[in-house]
Design a protein around this motif. Structure first.
Motif, PDB file in Angstrom:
ATOM      1  N   ILE A   1       0.969  -0.843  -0.145  1.00  0.00           N
ATOM      2  CA  ILE A   1       0.087   0.061   0.399  1.00  0.00           C
ATOM      3  C   ILE A   1       0.707   1.374  -0.289  1.00  0.00           C
ATOM      4  CG2 ILE A   1      -1.611   1.156   1.258  1.00  0.00           C
ATOM      5  CD1 ILE A   1      -2.619  -1.096   2.365  1.00  0.00           C
ATOM      6  N   ASP A   2       0.686   1.980  -1.259  1.00  0.00           N
ATOM      7  CA  ASP A   2       1.437   3.290  -1.370  1.00  0.00           C
ATOM      8  C   ASP A   2       2.643   3.525  -1.014  1.00  0.00           C
ATOM      9  OD1 ASP A   2      -0.984   3.761  -1.901  1.00  0.00           O
ATOM     10  OD2 ASP A   2      -1.182   4.985  -0.308  1.00  0.00           O
ATOM     11  N   THR A   3       3.567   2.425  -0.906  1.00  0.00           N
ATOM     12  CA  THR A   3       5.185   2.378  -0.812  1.00  0.00           C
ATOM     13  C   THR A   3       5.398   3.295  -1.871  1.00  0.00           C
ATOM     14  OG1 THR A   3       5.685   0.390  -2.216  1.00  0.00           O
ATOM     15  CG2 THR A   3       5.278   0.241   0.386  1.00  0.00           C
ATOM     16  N   THR A   4       5.410   4.090  -2.666  1.00  0.00           N
ATOM     17  CA  THR A   4       5.762   4.474  -3.501  1.00  0.00           C
ATOM     18  C   THR A   4       7.295   5.842  -3.057  1.00  0.00           C
ATOM     19  OG1 THR A   4       4.555   6.445  -4.106  1.00  0.00           O
ATOM     20  CG2 THR A   4       4.513   4.866  -5.652  1.00  0.00           C
ATOM     21  N   TYR A   5       7.679   7.009  -4.212  1.00  0.00           N
ATOM     22  CA  TYR A   5       8.611   7.965  -3.282  1.00  0.00           C
ATOM     23  C   TYR A   5       7.820   9.133  -2.656  1.00  0.00           C
ATOM     24  CZ  TYR A   5      12.744   5.890  -6.549  1.00  0.00           C
ATOM     25  OH  TYR A   5      13.513   5.406  -6.969  1.00  0.00           O
ATOM     26  N   MET A   6       6.650   9.178  -3.361  1.00  0.00           N
ATOM     27  CA  MET A   6       6.276   9.624  -2.465  1.00  0.00           C
ATOM     28  C   MET A   6       6.193   9.796  -0.764  1.00  0.00           C
ATOM     29  SD  MET A   6       3.916  12.978  -2.140  1.00  0.00           S
ATOM     30  CE  MET A   6       3.217  13.007  -3.600  1.00  0.00           C
ATOM     31  N   PHE A   7       5.850   8.488  -0.550  1.00  0.00           N
ATOM     32  CA  PHE A   7       5.678   8.453   1.128  1.00  0.00           C
ATOM     33  C   PHE A   7       7.374   7.782   1.282  1.00  0.00           C
ATOM     34  CE2 PHE A   7       1.692   8.309  -0.917  1.00  0.00           C
ATOM     35  CZ  PHE A   7       0.675   9.665  -0.147  1.00  0.00           C
ATOM     36  N   VAL A   8       7.843   7.362   0.798  1.00  0.00           N
ATOM     37  CA  VAL A   8       9.141   6.614   1.234  1.00  0.00           C
ATOM     38  C   VAL A   8      10.765   7.727   1.263  1.00  0.00           C
ATOM     39  CG1 VAL A   8       8.201   4.536   0.885  1.00  0.00           C
ATOM     40  CG2 VAL A   8      10.385   5.029  -0.759  1.00  0.00           C
TER      41      VAL A   8
END
Length: 233
Positions: free
Chosen positions: A42-49
């Motif tokens: 769930i949502d581990t793209t650059y936006m969040f990592v």
């Protein structure tokens, strides 16, 4: 792990008097994995990592390593892997009520940066993996995820990702509502707020999922499904 074990592991974080109410209500039983688990990232793209993005709480190499590790296990066991990420956010209507709640909703990073919605190379989706696009916290809300999972014969989800108190919590709750068994490896989910992270892990463990150490989840997966891989070779 029994319900008593689950209760005891949270003692110290949650006051005894509050834990007693969960005991009284019979919460915390272990659900376990079914016959065909899938990994739901769930949502581990650059936006969040990547800390370069405002939505990332900070660098967390342990979380990234845990995500990579559980991804490698699912790949080695030839078990299905699903990913969720944000859908197109360039138009304000597509962002919806985020325009009111989030002060950065119209910033380039949030609404128009293509890199923001890509994954680090180590655990990025492969051709055989399934990507689901969403515009609200739950990857089940107004998406075809449930029908994909049913077609794929999936009965259990190992949920990983960001954030524990937001999109992970929303996805876990909806998965439970759709009668999927849910396991959350506690090292493979993260949040910008440590307090919210712990509180939501506890609440999910009591009500909607099995929150367990990553080592335990991997051990069960390998003990149950490695033989299937060997038999198919």
């Amino acid at each position: 792990m029994t319900a008593t074990d689950k209760i005891e592991k949270w003692r110290g974080l949650v006051p005894d008097s509050e834990l007693d109410t969960y005991v009284k209500g019979g919460f915390g039983n272990r659900i376990g994995l079914g016959k065909r688990p899938a990994l739901l990232n769930i949502d581990t793209t650059y936006m969040f990592v990547d800390p370069a993005y405002s939505q990332c709480g900070g660098e967390n190499p342990e979380l990234v390593a845990a995500i990579q590790r559980i991804t490698d296990v699912f790949r080695n066991l030839d078990l299905p892997i699903y990913y969720s990420r944000r859908d197109d956010r360039t138009h304000p209507v597509r962002r919806g009520i985020w325009n009111l709640k989030l002060g950065t909703a119209d910033d380039f990073q949030y609404s128009r940066d293509p890199r923001a919605d890509e994954w680090p190379e180590g655990y990025a989706p492969r051709e055989q993996d399934v990507v689901v696009y969403k515009n609200k916290p739950s990857c089940f809300f107004e998406t075809p995820l449930e029908s994909f999972l049913r077609y794929d014969g999936v009965d259990s989800l190992v949920c990983i990702g960001i954030s524990t108190s937001g999109c992970v919590r929303a996805g876990v709750t909806d998965a439970f509502s759709h009668n999927f068994r849910v396991v959350v490896p506690q090292e493979a989910v993260g949040d910008r707020c440590a307090t919210a992270h712990q509180a939501n892990l506890f609440d999910m463990d009591m009500k909607f999922a099995d929150v367990e150490p990553l080592d335990s989840v991997i051990s069960e997966l390998e003990s149950r499904f490695a033989a299937d891989v060997r038999a198919a070779q």
